[in-house]
Write a protein that holds these residues in place. Structure first.
Motif, PDB file in Angstrom:
ATOM      1  N   GLN A 103       0.835  -1.178   0.000  1.00  0.00           N
ATOM      2  CA  GLN A 103       0.000   0.000   0.000  1.00  0.00           C
ATOM      3  C   GLN A 103       0.875   1.234   0.000  1.00  0.00           C
ATOM      4  OE1 GLN A 103      -3.346   0.084   2.411  1.00  0.00           O
ATOM      5  NE2 GLN A 103      -4.082  -1.843   1.639  1.00  0.00           N
ATOM      6  N   VAL A 104       0.435   2.207  -0.742  1.00  0.00           N
ATOM      7  CA  VAL A 104       1.156   3.464  -0.826  1.00  0.00           C
ATOM      8  C   VAL A 104       0.308   4.508  -0.125  1.00  0.00           C
ATOM      9  CG1 VAL A 104       2.075   5.196  -2.414  1.00  0.00           C
ATOM     10  CG2 VAL A 104       2.177   2.786  -3.019  1.00  0.00           C
ATOM     11  N   ALA A 105       0.919   5.310   0.699  1.00  0.00           N
ATOM     12  CA  ALA A 105       0.206   6.364   1.402  1.00  0.00           C
ATOM     13  C   ALA A 105      -0.496   7.250   0.382  1.00  0.00           C
ATOM     14  CB  ALA A 105       1.176   7.170   2.244  1.00  0.00           C
ATOM     15  N   PRO A 106      -1.673   7.788   0.745  1.00  0.00           N
ATOM     16  CA  PRO A 106      -2.428   8.603  -0.207  1.00  0.00           C
ATOM     17  C   PRO A 106      -1.633   9.783  -0.751  1.00  0.00           C
ATOM     18  CG  PRO A 106      -3.684   8.235   1.806  1.00  0.00           C
ATOM     19  CD  PRO A 106      -2.331   7.651   2.018  1.00  0.00           C
ATOM     20  N   PHE A 107      -0.819  10.415   0.074  1.00  0.00           N
ATOM     21  CA  PHE A 107       0.015  11.506  -0.413  1.00  0.00           C
ATOM     22  C   PHE A 107       1.453  11.191  -0.040  1.00  0.00           C
ATOM     23  CE2 PHE A 107       2.179  15.621  -0.022  1.00  0.00           C
ATOM     24  CZ  PHE A 107       2.002  16.062  -1.310  1.00  0.00           C
ATOM     25  N   SER A 108       2.175  10.713  -1.012  1.00  0.00           N
ATOM     26  CA  SER A 108       3.572  10.359  -0.792  1.00  0.00           C
ATOM     27  C   SER A 108       4.312  10.517  -2.113  1.00  0.00           C
ATOM     28  CB  SER A 108       3.698   8.924  -0.292  1.00  0.00           C
ATOM     29  OG  SER A 108       3.339   8.015  -1.321  1.00  0.00           O
ATOM     30  N   PHE A 109       5.616  10.591  -2.016  1.00  0.00           N
ATOM     31  CA  PHE A 109       6.424  10.680  -3.223  1.00  0.00           C
ATOM     32  C   PHE A 109       6.193   9.453  -4.103  1.00  0.00           C
ATOM     33  CE2 PHE A 109      10.378  10.110  -5.630  1.00  0.00           C
ATOM     34  CZ  PHE A 109      10.443  11.334  -6.269  1.00  0.00           C
ATOM     35  N   GLU A 110       6.095   8.279  -3.477  1.00  0.00           N
ATOM     36  CA  GLU A 110       5.878   7.047  -4.247  1.00  0.00           C
ATOM     37  C   GLU A 110       4.565   7.100  -5.011  1.00  0.00           C
ATOM     38  OE1 GLU A 110       8.037   4.524  -4.886  1.00  0.00           O
ATOM     39  OE2 GLU A 110       9.413   5.872  -3.861  1.00  0.00           O
ATOM     40  N   ALA A 111       3.492   7.553  -4.366  1.00  0.00           N
ATOM     41  CA  ALA A 111       2.204   7.669  -5.047  1.00  0.00           C
ATOM     42  C   ALA A 111       2.281   8.704  -6.166  1.00  0.00           C
ATOM     43  CB  ALA A 111       1.112   8.047  -4.052  1.00  0.00           C
ATOM     44  N   GLY A 112       3.083   9.736  -5.956  1.00  0.00           N
ATOM     45  CA  GLY A 112       3.213  10.798  -6.939  1.00  0.00           C
ATOM     46  C   GLY A 112       3.905  10.380  -8.212  1.00  0.00           C
ATOM     47  N   LYS A 113       4.615   9.253  -8.171  1.00  0.00           N
ATOM     48  CA  LYS A 113       5.261   8.766  -9.391  1.00  0.00           C
ATOM     49  C   LYS A 113       4.219   8.404 -10.447  1.00  0.00           C
ATOM     50  CE  LYS A 113       9.473   6.942  -7.316  1.00  0.00           C
ATOM     51  NZ  LYS A 113      10.240   5.727  -7.027  1.00  0.00           N
ATOM     52  N   LEU A 114       2.996   8.153 -10.003  1.00  0.00           N
ATOM     53  CA  LEU A 114       1.931   7.790 -10.928  1.00  0.00           C
ATOM     54  C   LEU A 114       1.242   9.014 -11.537  1.00  0.00           C
ATOM     55  CD1 LEU A 114       0.349   4.937  -8.770  1.00  0.00           C
ATOM     56  CD2 LEU A 114       2.037   4.719 -10.603  1.00  0.00           C
ATOM     57  N   LEU A 115       1.466  10.175 -10.943  1.00  0.00           N
ATOM     58  CA  LEU A 115       0.829  11.389 -11.447  1.00  0.00           C
ATOM     59  C   LEU A 115       1.578  11.936 -12.656  1.00  0.00           C
ATOM     60  CD1 LEU A 115       0.190  13.376  -8.129  1.00  0.00           C
ATOM     61  CD2 LEU A 115      -1.501  12.216  -9.540  1.00  0.00           C
ATOM     62  N   PRO A 116       0.846  12.468 -13.623  1.00  0.00           N
ATOM     63  CA  PRO A 116       1.540  13.153 -14.721  1.00  0.00           C
ATOM     64  C   PRO A 116       2.090  14.479 -14.204  1.00  0.00           C
ATOM     65  CG  PRO A 116      -0.828  13.414 -14.936  1.00  0.00           C
ATOM     66  CD  PRO A 116      -0.600  12.473 -13.783  1.00  0.00           C
ATOM     67  N   LEU A 117       3.160  14.954 -14.803  1.00  0.00           N
ATOM     68  CA  LEU A 117       3.686  16.259 -14.426  1.00  0.00           C
ATOM     69  C   LEU A 117       2.649  17.334 -14.725  1.00  0.00           C
ATOM     70  CD1 LEU A 117       7.366  16.032 -15.702  1.00  0.00           C
ATOM     71  CD2 LEU A 117       6.568  15.910 -13.337  1.00  0.00           C
ATOM     72  N   ALA A 118       2.550  18.307 -13.848  1.00  0.00           N
ATOM     73  CA  ALA A 118       1.630  19.420 -14.067  1.00  0.00           C
ATOM     74  C   ALA A 118       2.061  20.166 -15.318  1.00  0.00           C
ATOM     75  CB  ALA A 118       1.648  20.349 -12.856  1.00  0.00           C
ATOM     76  N   SER A 119       1.097  20.703 -16.031  1.00  0.00           N
ATOM     77  CA  SER A 119       1.454  21.442 -17.245  1.00  0.00           C
ATOM     78  C   SER A 119       2.049  22.788 -16.851  1.00  0.00           C
ATOM     79  CB  SER A 119       0.238  21.621 -18.142  1.00  0.00           C
ATOM     80  OG  SER A 119      -0.742  22.379 -17.475  1.00  0.00           O
ATOM     81  N   GLY A 120       3.039  23.200 -17.596  1.00  0.00           N
ATOM     82  CA  GLY A 120       3.688  24.469 -17.328  1.00  0.00           C
ATOM     83  C   GLY A 120       5.180  24.377 -17.562  1.00  0.00           C
ATOM     84  N   GLN A 121       5.839  25.492 -17.398  1.00  0.00           N
ATOM     85  CA  GLN A 121       7.288  25.594 -17.532  1.00  0.00           C
ATOM     86  C   GLN A 121       7.807  26.429 -16.374  1.00  0.00           C
ATOM     87  OE1 GLN A 121       9.362  24.328 -20.041  1.00  0.00           O
ATOM     88  NE2 GLN A 121       7.552  23.187 -20.638  1.00  0.00           N
TER      89      GLN A 121
END
Length: 139
Positions: free
Chosen positions: A20-38
């Protein structure tokens, strides 16, 4: 004659717990796409600011030697930052001393860091602009 009866009970072993991955963790964030922007960087007479699009800002206030982390346009709230080495909730206003270890964790996080609070969770790439604004407050 003695008759022995043996009853055998089969007990199923519990299924191994799924990782299980904590709801807000760096590991869980690997699944998120990068936010759009520069990333962009701008120096000023009072410090500097590194911005990621219109959604995230790291600003150096040289006079107080503090770094302000914010989500411009969002309702002021406590932000939580997750890097590959630390997860921490900032006070409302996001003001940190320039030598705070969290700032190094943001600058050197592996590929990205996460920002939660003030809207959807953002996965932001680690580029030099953030480190540059942080270092402006240290020198």
């Amino acid at each position: 004659m003695i008759r022995l009866s043996v009853l055998l009970f089969a007990v199923a072993a519990p299924a191994p717990a799924a990782a299980q991955v904590a709801p807000f963790s760096f590991e869980a964030g690997k699944l998120l796409p990068l936010a759009s922007g520069q990333w962009s960087y701008a120096a000023s007479a009072t410090g500097s600011e590194a911005r990621y699009g219109a959604t995230f800002s790291i600003r150096c206030d040289r006079a107080t030697r503090t770094v302000i982390i914010s989500r411009p346009g969002a309702t002021p709230t406590a932000l939580t930052i997750a890097t590959d080495s630390v997860t921490r909730t900032l006070p409302v206003g996001g003001r940190l001393l320039a030598n705070d270890a969290l700032l190094d964790a943001i600058a050197f996080s592996r590929g990205r860091f996460l920002v939660s609070g003030g809207g959807v969770t953002l996965a932001i790439p680690t580029w030099p602009e953030a480190a540059r604004s942080i270092e402006d407050c240290r020198s």
